[in-house]
Design a protein around this motif. Structure first.
Motif, short mmCIF file in Angstrom:
data_model
loop_
_atom_site.label_atom_id
_atom_site.label_comp_id
_atom_site.label_asym_id
_atom_site.label_seq_id
_atom_site.Cartn_x
_atom_site.Cartn_y
_atom_site.Cartn_z
N ARG A 120 -3.58 -4.63 9.31
CA ARG A 120 -4.21 -3.47 8.49
C ARG A 120 -4.32 -2.22 9.44
O ARG A 120 -5.52 -1.73 9.55
CB ARG A 120 -5.50 -3.78 7.84
CG ARG A 120 -5.22 -5.18 6.78
CD ARG A 120 -6.27 -5.14 5.64
NE ARG A 120 -7.41 -5.34 6.27
CZ ARG A 120 -8.15 -6.38 6.11
NH1 ARG A 120 -7.70 -7.63 5.67
NH2 ARG A 120 -9.33 -6.59 6.74
N GLU A 140 -3.48 0.61 9.05
CA GLU A 140 -3.79 1.76 8.15
C GLU A 140 -5.45 2.02 8.38
O GLU A 140 -6.13 3.32 8.16
CB GLU A 140 -3.53 1.64 6.69
CG GLU A 140 -4.07 0.70 5.94
CD GLU A 140 -3.44 -0.92 6.11
OE1 GLU A 140 -3.60 -1.54 5.27
OE2 GLU A 140 -2.46 -0.95 6.90
N LEU A 159 -6.57 4.74 10.87
CA LEU A 159 -6.39 6.16 10.61
C LEU A 159 -7.49 6.96 10.33
O LEU A 159 -8.13 6.47 9.79
CB LEU A 159 -4.93 6.22 9.58
CG LEU A 159 -3.79 5.36 9.98
CD1 LEU A 159 -2.86 5.60 8.82
CD2 LEU A 159 -3.12 6.01 11.31
N ASN A 219 4.10 -2.82 3.81
CA ASN A 219 2.78 -2.62 4.54
C ASN A 219 2.86 -1.11 5.00
O ASN A 219 2.05 -0.19 5.14
CB ASN A 219 2.47 -3.64 5.55
CG ASN A 219 2.04 -4.90 4.90
OD1 ASN A 219 2.79 -5.91 4.82
ND2 ASN A 219 0.72 -4.87 4.23
N HIS A 232 2.91 1.76 2.71
CA HIS A 232 1.68 2.08 2.38
C HIS A 232 0.94 2.95 3.29
O HIS A 232 0.14 3.67 3.16
CB HIS A 232 0.93 0.65 1.89
CG HIS A 232 -0.58 0.88 1.73
ND1 HIS A 232 -1.04 1.58 0.65
CD2 HIS A 232 -1.69 0.45 2.46
CE1 HIS A 232 -2.39 1.69 0.46
NE2 HIS A 232 -2.62 0.94 1.74
N MET A 233 1.26 2.26 4.79
CA MET A 233 0.28 3.00 5.87
C MET A 233 0.71 4.60 5.87
O MET A 233 -0.40 5.50 6.19
CB MET A 233 0.62 2.29 6.97
CG MET A 233 0.08 2.80 8.24
SD MET A 233 0.76 1.87 9.78
CE MET A 233 -0.39 2.79 11.19
#
Length: 306
Positions: free
Chosen positions: A237, A239, A242, A266, A269-270
Motif C-alpha cells: 500500500r 499509495e 504519498l 495496484n 490505482h497508486m
C-alpha cells in the motif's frame, strides 16, 4: 512456484517477491543485463550473508535497520559542474550503484543536455550479499522482528522502513540540489525494481518535476529474523505514503505485462491522480529490455523541455 523469468528451477513462493532474479541459474544466464543480481552462490548462503550484511553496516542486531547515516557509494555521470538538470537513479534489491548505472547512466547523461546523472547506493547490504565481488544492497532492509504471519503487521513494517528511507533520501537530495543551485523542477527521480518505490514516493513528496518507475512500482518481500530469510511478500500500500494534497509531479511507468513483481491494478490505482505516461510491453516480464531505457530517455527529454 516456478521462476517466472523462464527458468525451470523451482523457487519458494516468498522468492517470487524478491526482484528481479529468483535463482542462481537465472543469475548466471543473465548477469548484469538485469538490474539486480542474486549471489551466484545461490540462496544457500543466506544465513552467512545476513550476518555479513549487519556487520558491514555497523549493526550488532537488527534494531537499527534501515541505516540512516551516510549514503553509500555514489557515482556521477555527465555535467558534473553547473548542470542545468539532475536525474537520480535508484538501484534494485541486491543490486549496486555500479551495476545499476552500467550501460544506462552515461547514455542518459549523453542524451540529456546539461544533465548530471547521480547513482547512489544504499548503505545497507542485502541478506544475499556475500563475498567481495558479489555484494548487493537493499534500500528497504527490514528488522524482521514483527509477526510475519500478520499481513497488516507486514505492511506496517515495510511502510515504516520505506518512510524512514524516503526521509533519508530526501535530505540527501535537498543537499544535492543546494550544492548545484537547482530547484525541484529540474529534478527527475528514476528507479529500477525496488528502487522504483523510492523514486515514486520521494518524487511526489518532494514535488519534483518527475519520476520514472522502470520495472515498478513493485511489491516487496517480507523478512523474518527468526527464519533469517524472506517468508512472504506483496503490495505494501505504497499509495498511503504519498502526499495527501495534489502535487505537480509527473510519472513515466515502464513495465512488462507479464511482470509478477509489479501488480498492475495496484500501480494504476497508486498513480491514478497523477499525469502518467504508461508503457506496457506485451509479453515481457521483469526483464528490463534495452528499449525501456530509450522510452524513459524520450520521456525525460520531453519533461525537461529538450
Amino acid at each position: 512456484g516456478v521462476c517466472p523469468q523462464g527458468c525451470k528451477a523451482l523457487v519458494s513462493q516468498a522468492a517470487l517477491w524478491a526482484d528481479p532474479l529468483l535463482c542462481s541459474t537465472m543469475a548466471k544466464r543473465t548477469g548484469a543485463a538485469i538490474r539486480g543480481k542474486f549471489n551466484k552462490a545461490g540462496r544457500s548462503t543466506t544465513k552467512r550473508a545476513a550476518g555479513t550484511a549487519a556487520g558491514a553496516n555497523g549493526h550488532r542486531g537488527s534494531r537499527n535497520l534501515p541505516s540512516l547515516g551516510r549514503m553509500g557509494r555514489t557515482l556521477t555521470f555527465g555535467k558534473r559542474t553547473k548542470p542545468s538538470c539532475i536525474v537520480v537513479m535508484f538501484h534494485g534489491l541486491n543490486d549496486s550503484a555500479e551495476c545499476c548505472s552500467e550501460g544506462v547512466a552515461q547514455r542518459w547523461a549523453d542524451g540529456l543536455k546539461g544533465c548530471l546523472v547521480v547513482v547512489p547506493q544504499s548503505p545497507d547490504r542485502s541478506i544475499w550479499s556475500g563475498e567481495p565481488g558479489t555484494l548487493g544492497y537493499d534500500w528497504l532492509r527490514q528488522r524482521g522482528v514483527h509477526d510475519t504471519s500478520d499481513n497488516e503487521a507486514n505492511i506496517r513494517e515495510l511502510q515504516r522502513v520505506a518512510l524512514a528511507r524516503a526521509r533519508h533520501v530526501e535530505a540527501w537530495i535537498r543537499d544535492l540540489l543546494k550544492k548545484h543551485g537547482l530547484k525541484k523542477d529540474k529534478l527527475i527521480l528514476t528507479g529500477f525494481s525496488q528502487g522504483s518505490i523510492l523514486a515514486a514516493v520521494c518524487a511526489a513528496r518532494l514535488n519534483a518535476l518527475g519520476a520514472v518507475a522502470c520495472g515498478g512500482v513493485t511489491g516487496q518481500p517480507v523478512y523474518s529474523a527468526e527464519k533469517d530469510d524472506y517468508v512472504g511478500g506483496g503490495w505494501m500500500r505504497w499509495e498511503e505514503l504519498l502526499p495527501k494534497k495534489p502535487v505537480a509531479t509527473r510519472f513515466c511507468a515502464v513495465n512488462g505485462t507479464e511482470d509478477s513483481c509489479v501488480p498492475r491494478r495496484n500501480l494504476e490505482h497508486m498513480l491514478s491522480a497523477f499525469d502518467c505516461h504508461w508503457h506496457w510491453d506485451r509479453g515481457v516480464g521483469h526483464d528490463f529490455p534495452d528499449k525501456w531505457y530509450e522510452v524513459a530517455l524520450k520521456w525525460m527529454k520531453q519533461a525537461f523541455g529538450q
